[in-house]
Scaffold this motif. Sequence first.
Motif, PDB file in Angstrom:
ATOM      1  N   GLN A 189       0.829  -1.212   0.000  1.00  0.00           N
ATOM      2  CA  GLN A 189       0.000   0.000   0.000  1.00  0.00           C
ATOM      3  C   GLN A 189       0.859   1.256   0.000  1.00  0.00           C
ATOM      4  O   GLN A 189       0.591   2.211  -0.738  1.00  0.00           O
ATOM      5  CB  GLN A 189      -0.919  -0.002   1.221  1.00  0.00           C
ATOM      6  N   LEU A 190       1.892   1.268   0.823  1.00  0.00           N
ATOM      7  CA  LEU A 190       2.731   2.454   0.948  1.00  0.00           C
ATOM      8  C   LEU A 190       3.517   2.732  -0.328  1.00  0.00           C
ATOM      9  O   LEU A 190       3.642   3.885  -0.754  1.00  0.00           O
ATOM     10  CB  LEU A 190       3.699   2.284   2.119  1.00  0.00           C
ATOM     11  N   THR A 191       4.062   1.695  -0.935  1.00  0.00           N
ATOM     12  CA  THR A 191       4.938   1.886  -2.085  1.00  0.00           C
ATOM     13  C   THR A 191       4.176   2.057  -3.392  1.00  0.00           C
ATOM     14  O   THR A 191       4.742   2.560  -4.360  1.00  0.00           O
ATOM     15  CB  THR A 191       5.914   0.708  -2.228  1.00  0.00           C
ATOM     16  N   GLN A 192       2.916   1.667  -3.429  1.00  0.00           N
ATOM     17  CA  GLN A 192       2.173   1.787  -4.693  1.00  0.00           C
ATOM     18  C   GLN A 192       2.134   3.229  -5.168  1.00  0.00           C
ATOM     19  O   GLN A 192       2.262   3.507  -6.362  1.00  0.00           O
ATOM     20  CB  GLN A 192       0.750   1.239  -4.530  1.00  0.00           C
ATOM     21  N   VAL A 193       1.983   4.147  -4.258  1.00  0.00           N
ATOM     22  CA  VAL A 193       1.963   5.568  -4.611  1.00  0.00           C
ATOM     23  C   VAL A 193       3.319   6.221  -4.361  1.00  0.00           C
ATOM     24  O   VAL A 193       3.806   7.002  -5.180  1.00  0.00           O
ATOM     25  CB  VAL A 193       0.866   6.307  -3.817  1.00  0.00           C
ATOM     26  N   GLY A 194       3.945   5.879  -3.249  1.00  0.00           N
ATOM     27  CA  GLY A 194       5.139   6.609  -2.827  1.00  0.00           C
ATOM     28  C   GLY A 194       6.463   6.018  -3.231  1.00  0.00           C
ATOM     29  O   GLY A 194       7.505   6.639  -2.972  1.00  0.00           O
ATOM     30  N   GLY A 195       6.475   4.823  -3.839  1.00  0.00           N
ATOM     31  CA  GLY A 195       7.736   4.209  -4.208  1.00  0.00           C
ATOM     32  C   GLY A 195       8.503   3.742  -2.983  1.00  0.00           C
ATOM     33  O   GLY A 195       7.967   3.720  -1.861  1.00  0.00           O
ATOM     34  N   PRO A 196       9.769   3.358  -3.140  1.00  0.00           N
ATOM     35  CA  PRO A 196      10.524   2.783  -2.023  1.00  0.00           C
ATOM     36  C   PRO A 196      10.708   3.731  -0.852  1.00  0.00           C
ATOM     37  O   PRO A 196      10.756   3.295   0.299  1.00  0.00           O
ATOM     38  CB  PRO A 196      11.872   2.416  -2.659  1.00  0.00           C
ATOM     39  N   GLU A 197      10.788   5.025  -1.123  1.00  0.00           N
ATOM     40  CA  GLU A 197      11.022   5.986  -0.048  1.00  0.00           C
ATOM     41  C   GLU A 197       9.861   6.038   0.942  1.00  0.00           C
ATOM     42  O   GLU A 197      10.038   6.449   2.096  1.00  0.00           O
ATOM     43  CB  GLU A 197      11.263   7.386  -0.619  1.00  0.00           C
ATOM     44  N   ALA A 198       8.675   5.628   0.511  1.00  0.00           N
ATOM     45  CA  ALA A 198       7.495   5.711   1.374  1.00  0.00           C
ATOM     46  C   ALA A 198       7.449   4.606   2.423  1.00  0.00           C
ATOM     47  O   ALA A 198       6.654   4.681   3.364  1.00  0.00           O
ATOM     48  CB  ALA A 198       6.224   5.664   0.520  1.00  0.00           C
ATOM     49  N   LEU A 199       8.269   3.590   2.266  1.00  0.00           N
ATOM     50  CA  LEU A 199       8.207   2.450   3.182  1.00  0.00           C
ATOM     51  C   LEU A 199       9.089   2.671   4.403  1.00  0.00           C
ATOM     52  O   LEU A 199      10.304   2.837   4.286  1.00  0.00           O
ATOM     53  CB  LEU A 199       8.658   1.172   2.454  1.00  0.00           C
ATOM     54  N   THR A 200       8.462   2.676   5.563  1.00  0.00           N
ATOM     55  CA  THR A 200       9.184   2.693   6.830  1.00  0.00           C
ATOM     56  C   THR A 200       8.590   1.615   7.727  1.00  0.00           C
ATOM     57  O   THR A 200       7.414   1.265   7.592  1.00  0.00           O
ATOM     58  CB  THR A 200       9.071   4.051   7.549  1.00  0.00           C
ATOM     59  N   ILE A 201       9.397   1.100   8.612  1.00  0.00           N
ATOM     60  CA  ILE A 201       8.900   0.109   9.574  1.00  0.00           C
ATOM     61  C   ILE A 201       7.793   0.704  10.427  1.00  0.00           C
ATOM     62  O   ILE A 201       6.759   0.073  10.669  1.00  0.00           O
ATOM     63  CB  ILE A 201      10.055  -0.394  10.478  1.00  0.00           C
ATOM     64  N   ARG A 202       7.981   1.938  10.839  1.00  0.00           N
ATOM     65  CA  ARG A 202       6.996   2.563  11.714  1.00  0.00           C
ATOM     66  C   ARG A 202       5.623   2.668  11.033  1.00  0.00           C
ATOM     67  O   ARG A 202       4.597   2.336  11.634  1.00  0.00           O
ATOM     68  CB  ARG A 202       7.484   3.959  12.151  1.00  0.00           C
ATOM     69  N   GLU A 203       5.605   3.116   9.789  1.00  0.00           N
ATOM     70  CA  GLU A 203       4.318   3.274   9.112  1.00  0.00           C
ATOM     71  C   GLU A 203       3.711   1.927   8.744  1.00  0.00           C
ATOM     72  O   GLU A 203       2.493   1.738   8.822  1.00  0.00           O
ATOM     73  CB  GLU A 203       4.472   4.148   7.868  1.00  0.00           C
TER      74      GLU A 203
END
Length: 200
Positions: free
Chosen positions: A21-35
């Motif tokens: 879900q996070l990377t579909q729009v934001g790409g790799p930079e959008a992925l964090t463990i916290r989120e």
Amino acid sequence: MTRTGYHHGDLRAALIESGLQLTQVGGPEALTIREATRRAGVSPNAAYRHFADREALLRAVASAIQDRMAARMLEPATTRSSAQSRARSQLRTVGLGYIEFALDEPGWFAVAFFGGSDLSTLNGDGVAPPFRALVDALDAMVDTGALQPDQRIGAEWPCWAAVHGFAELALHGPLRGTPRHDLEALAQRTVDCIIAGLAQ
């Protein structure tokens, strides 16, 4: 924000789904463990039972994306009258499916090949699923006589370079902003030229 949630110990799958879900729009930079853990409804520390760090989670997400990309590349091709025509159609479907996936899912495309993952993101047989789709299509060309065995050697790389390069030009280069209909026509020409060149 969407929460993926999990139950009965399926936290690993829930975290991968959060990552998708996070990377579909934001790409790799959008992925964090916290989120990712927030979306799954658990504390950040819970993720480390399944993933050593963010990069490990990103690799797992990339692997899931590559599975989806391969499924797009393997959509049934139009039935043709001869085995050779079917093999060419299969290779064409693989190439166009790769480009279409990149155009439809630029965030995921960035993760699949630039977000800590590449062809070393392997499935059970030691080959990344999109690469396996290409290899199988080229092998089918040889099996049906549409491609000579000596022309098969190393053919993956000009094929891959053509579709990957086209995707990059469309997403980040001089073709960026070109109407989708025009991009699709150019993609078809690119793939058809590669197949014609292989078959010479």
